[in-house]
Design an enzyme around this catalytic site. Structure first.
Site, PDB file in Angstrom:
ATOM      1  N   CYS A 198      -3.788  -1.072  -2.071  1.00 16.71           N
ATOM      2  CA  CYS A 198      -4.118   0.331  -2.312  1.00 16.71           C
ATOM      3  C   CYS A 198      -5.035   0.454  -3.530  1.00 16.71           C
ATOM      4  O   CYS A 198      -4.689  -0.046  -4.613  1.00 16.71           O
ATOM      5  CB  CYS A 198      -2.808   1.077  -2.541  1.00 16.71           C
ATOM      6  SG  CYS A 198      -2.996   2.807  -2.875  1.00 16.71           S
ATOM      7  N   CYS A 241     -11.203   2.703  -0.957  1.00 19.69           N
ATOM      8  CA  CYS A 241      -9.979   3.253  -0.373  1.00 19.69           C
ATOM      9  C   CYS A 241      -9.643   2.464   0.889  1.00 19.69           C
ATOM     10  O   CYS A 241     -10.561   2.115   1.653  1.00 19.69           O
ATOM     11  CB  CYS A 241     -10.190   4.732  -0.039  1.00 19.69           C
ATOM     12  SG  CYS A 241      -8.765   5.483   0.769  1.00 19.69           S
ATOM     13  N   TYR A 245      -0.595   8.191  -2.405  1.00 18.59           N
ATOM     14  CA  TYR A 245      -0.661   7.850  -3.835  1.00 18.59           C
ATOM     15  C   TYR A 245      -1.889   8.509  -4.485  1.00 18.59           C
ATOM     16  O   TYR A 245      -1.916   8.700  -5.690  1.00 18.59           O
ATOM     17  CB  TYR A 245      -0.797   6.333  -4.013  1.00 18.59           C
ATOM     18  CG  TYR A 245       0.487   5.527  -3.924  1.00 18.59           C
ATOM     19  CD1 TYR A 245       1.700   6.081  -3.510  1.00 18.59           C
ATOM     20  CD2 TYR A 245       0.480   4.174  -4.279  1.00 18.59           C
ATOM     21  CE1 TYR A 245       2.852   5.308  -3.425  1.00 18.59           C
ATOM     22  CE2 TYR A 245       1.631   3.400  -4.202  1.00 18.59           C
ATOM     23  CZ  TYR A 245       2.806   3.963  -3.771  1.00 18.59           C
ATOM     24  OH  TYR A 245       3.940   3.190  -3.705  1.00 18.59           O
ATOM     25  N   ASP A 263       0.864  -1.180   0.000  1.00 19.72           N
ATOM     26  CA  ASP A 263       0.000   0.000   0.000  1.00 19.72           C
ATOM     27  C   ASP A 263       0.903   1.233   0.000  1.00 19.72           C
ATOM     28  O   ASP A 263       2.105   1.137   0.249  1.00 19.72           O
ATOM     29  CB  ASP A 263      -0.879  -0.024   1.267  1.00 19.72           C
ATOM     30  CG  ASP A 263      -1.763   1.205   1.375  1.00 19.72           C
ATOM     31  OD1 ASP A 263      -2.417   1.556   0.377  1.00 19.72           O
ATOM     32  OD2 ASP A 263      -1.788   1.847   2.444  1.00 19.72           O
ATOM     33  N   SER A 264       0.294   2.374  -0.237  1.00 18.00           N
ATOM     34  CA  SER A 264       1.049   3.625  -0.162  1.00 18.00           C
ATOM     35  C   SER A 264       1.526   3.916   1.262  1.00 18.00           C
ATOM     36  O   SER A 264       2.459   4.681   1.455  1.00 18.00           O
ATOM     37  CB  SER A 264       0.158   4.773  -0.622  1.00 18.00           C
ATOM     38  OG  SER A 264      -1.028   4.777   0.149  1.00 18.00           O
ATOM     39  N   HIS A 314      -8.560   3.303   3.659  1.00 13.62           N
ATOM     40  CA  HIS A 314      -8.877   3.907   4.955  1.00 13.62           C
ATOM     41  C   HIS A 314     -10.356   3.804   5.354  1.00 13.62           C
ATOM     42  O   HIS A 314     -10.693   3.927   6.516  1.00 13.62           O
ATOM     43  CB  HIS A 314      -8.518   5.401   4.937  1.00 13.62           C
ATOM     44  CG  HIS A 314      -7.056   5.676   4.901  1.00 13.62           C
ATOM     45  ND1 HIS A 314      -6.201   5.081   4.000  1.00 13.62           N
ATOM     46  CD2 HIS A 314      -6.287   6.494   5.665  1.00 13.62           C
ATOM     47  CE1 HIS A 314      -4.974   5.534   4.208  1.00 13.62           C
ATOM     48  NE2 HIS A 314      -5.000   6.385   5.208  1.00 13.62           N
ATOM     49  N   GLU A 368      -6.580   9.762   9.217  1.00 11.51           N
ATOM     50  CA  GLU A 368      -5.199   9.707   9.716  1.00 11.51           C
ATOM     51  C   GLU A 368      -4.983  10.644  10.905  1.00 11.51           C
ATOM     52  O   GLU A 368      -4.141  10.392  11.758  1.00 11.51           O
ATOM     53  CB  GLU A 368      -4.213  10.037   8.588  1.00 11.51           C
ATOM     54  CG  GLU A 368      -4.111   8.855   7.659  1.00 11.51           C
ATOM     55  CD  GLU A 368      -3.063   9.002   6.587  1.00 11.51           C
ATOM     56  OE1 GLU A 368      -2.484  10.083   6.441  1.00 11.51           O
ATOM     57  OE2 GLU A 368      -2.851   8.007   5.879  1.00 11.51           O
TER      58      GLU A 368
HETATM   59  N1  DGL Z   1      -4.115   3.748   0.014  1.00 12.98           N
HETATM   60  C1  DGL Z   1      -4.787   4.785  -0.729  1.00 12.98           C
HETATM   61  C2  DGL Z   1      -5.982   4.195  -1.481  1.00 12.98           C
HETATM   62  O1  DGL Z   1      -6.505   3.160  -1.134  1.00 12.98           O
HETATM   63  C3  DGL Z   1      -5.224   5.923   0.159  1.00 12.98           C
HETATM   64  C4  DGL Z   1      -4.063   6.735   0.703  1.00 12.98           C
HETATM   65  C5  DGL Z   1      -3.254   7.407  -0.391  1.00 12.98           C
HETATM   66  O2  DGL Z   1      -3.782   8.278  -1.097  1.00 12.98           O
HETATM   67  O3  DGL Z   1      -2.096   7.029  -0.536  1.00 12.98           O
HETATM   68  O4  DGL Z   1      -6.423   4.757  -2.450  1.00 12.98           O
END
Ligand code: DGL
Length: 274
Positions: free
Chosen positions: A74, A187, A43, A11-12, A189, A155
């Site tokens: 991600c 996403c 990301y 993941d990012s 999160h 976050e």
């Molecule tokens: N992990 C990213 C996603 O699922 C969210 C956080 C980011 O923008 O890096 O799109």
């Protein structure tokens, strides 16, 4: 591929731990190697080309660690780099993203209805969910909305309170999302605010199923491993949680996404590339 090889998840950043958590729940005997590219997050605001370059490099690292599966947790990276990573990895491992299992779920359960998606700017503007759902040709009316405030909000620990309720309400009241029968949480999160999203619809007395892409991919992975007899019988190697940039704050937020705080280890993945 052998059953005792680990599962690589990337993941990012730390948010993808929601996917690692779902995988652990579905497949408790698997050893996980999690990588969060904290040096490059988010990301969601990056270009497709940048995300592709990062993703291929991360896949290479996970292959070196002998992963049988590479799971792109991600949504932004799944949108930008799934095809490229799949091509790069070839037969050395099975690549999963979070989009295809979710589209399969929609195909099986939501023909002829209005389906909504919320995600980062990258995920929404890349249009991969839209393209794949439209390709199903099942009279699904697809609509999507970028909800960029939600990642920083979560976050910062702002959830399950008045502020998060107002922000969620503002987004979900957008005219584009009216009349949906299901909402994809596109996403990493968003599982953290799943209950708040559910409550929003409950209060309006609207029946909207919340589709958590972390859960759908974990179940798809489980079916794949069972079908190919690749489920690990006994866990002998502990999970590893790697990042490209360490801060105590990242380590602290692991509790939010994974349910328990885990130790993060920084690895020098970008040193060769600068
Ligand atoms: N992990 C990213 C996603 O699922 C969210 C956080 C980011 O923008 O890096 O799109």
């Amino acid at each position: 591929m052998k059953s005792n090889q680990p599962i690589g998840i990337f993941d990012s950043g730390i948010g993808g731990l929601t996917v690692a958590r779902a995988v652990k729940k579905a497949l408790p005997n698997e050893s996980i190697i999690y990588f969060g590219d904290t040096a490059h997050l988010p990301y969601g605001d990056k270009s497709t080309a940048a995300i592709q370059a990062y993703s291929v490099r991360i896949a290479e690292m996970l292959l070196r660690k002998k992963c049988k599966v590479i799971l792109i947790a991600c949504n932004s990276a799944s949108s930008a780099a799934y095809d490229l990573v799949t091509e790069y990895v070839g037969k050395k491992a099975k690549v999963f993203d979070v989009i295809n299992p979710t589209v399969d779920f929609i195909r099986e359960n939501y023909q002829s209805s209005k389906v909504g998606l919320i995600g980062t700017k990258q995920t929404v503007s890349a249009g991969v969910y839209r393209r794949k759902i439209e390709e199903l040709d099942q009279e699904i009316d697809f609509t999507s909305l970028a909800t960029p405030l939600l990642v920083p909000m979560i976050e910062e620990g702002i959830y399950h309170d008045e502020i998060s309720r107002n922000i969620i309400e503002k987004y979900l009241s957008d005219s584009s999302l009216q009349g949906i029968k299901s909402l994809i949480l596109g996403c990493t999160h968003y599982p953290i605010i799943k209950e708040e999203i559910r409550n929003h619809y409950r209060e309006l007395d609207e029946e909207v199923e919340i589709i958590d892409s972390a859960e759908t991919v974990a179940l798809a992975l489980k079916s794949f491993l069972e079908y190919h007899q690749l489920v690990n019988k006994e866990k002998t190697v502990p999970d590893q949680f790697l990042v490209s940039d360490f801060t105590e704050s990242f380590e602290h937020t692991t509790k939010t996404f994974f349910g328990e705080e885990v130790h993060l280890e920084q690895i020098p993945i970008w040193d060769e590339l600068g």
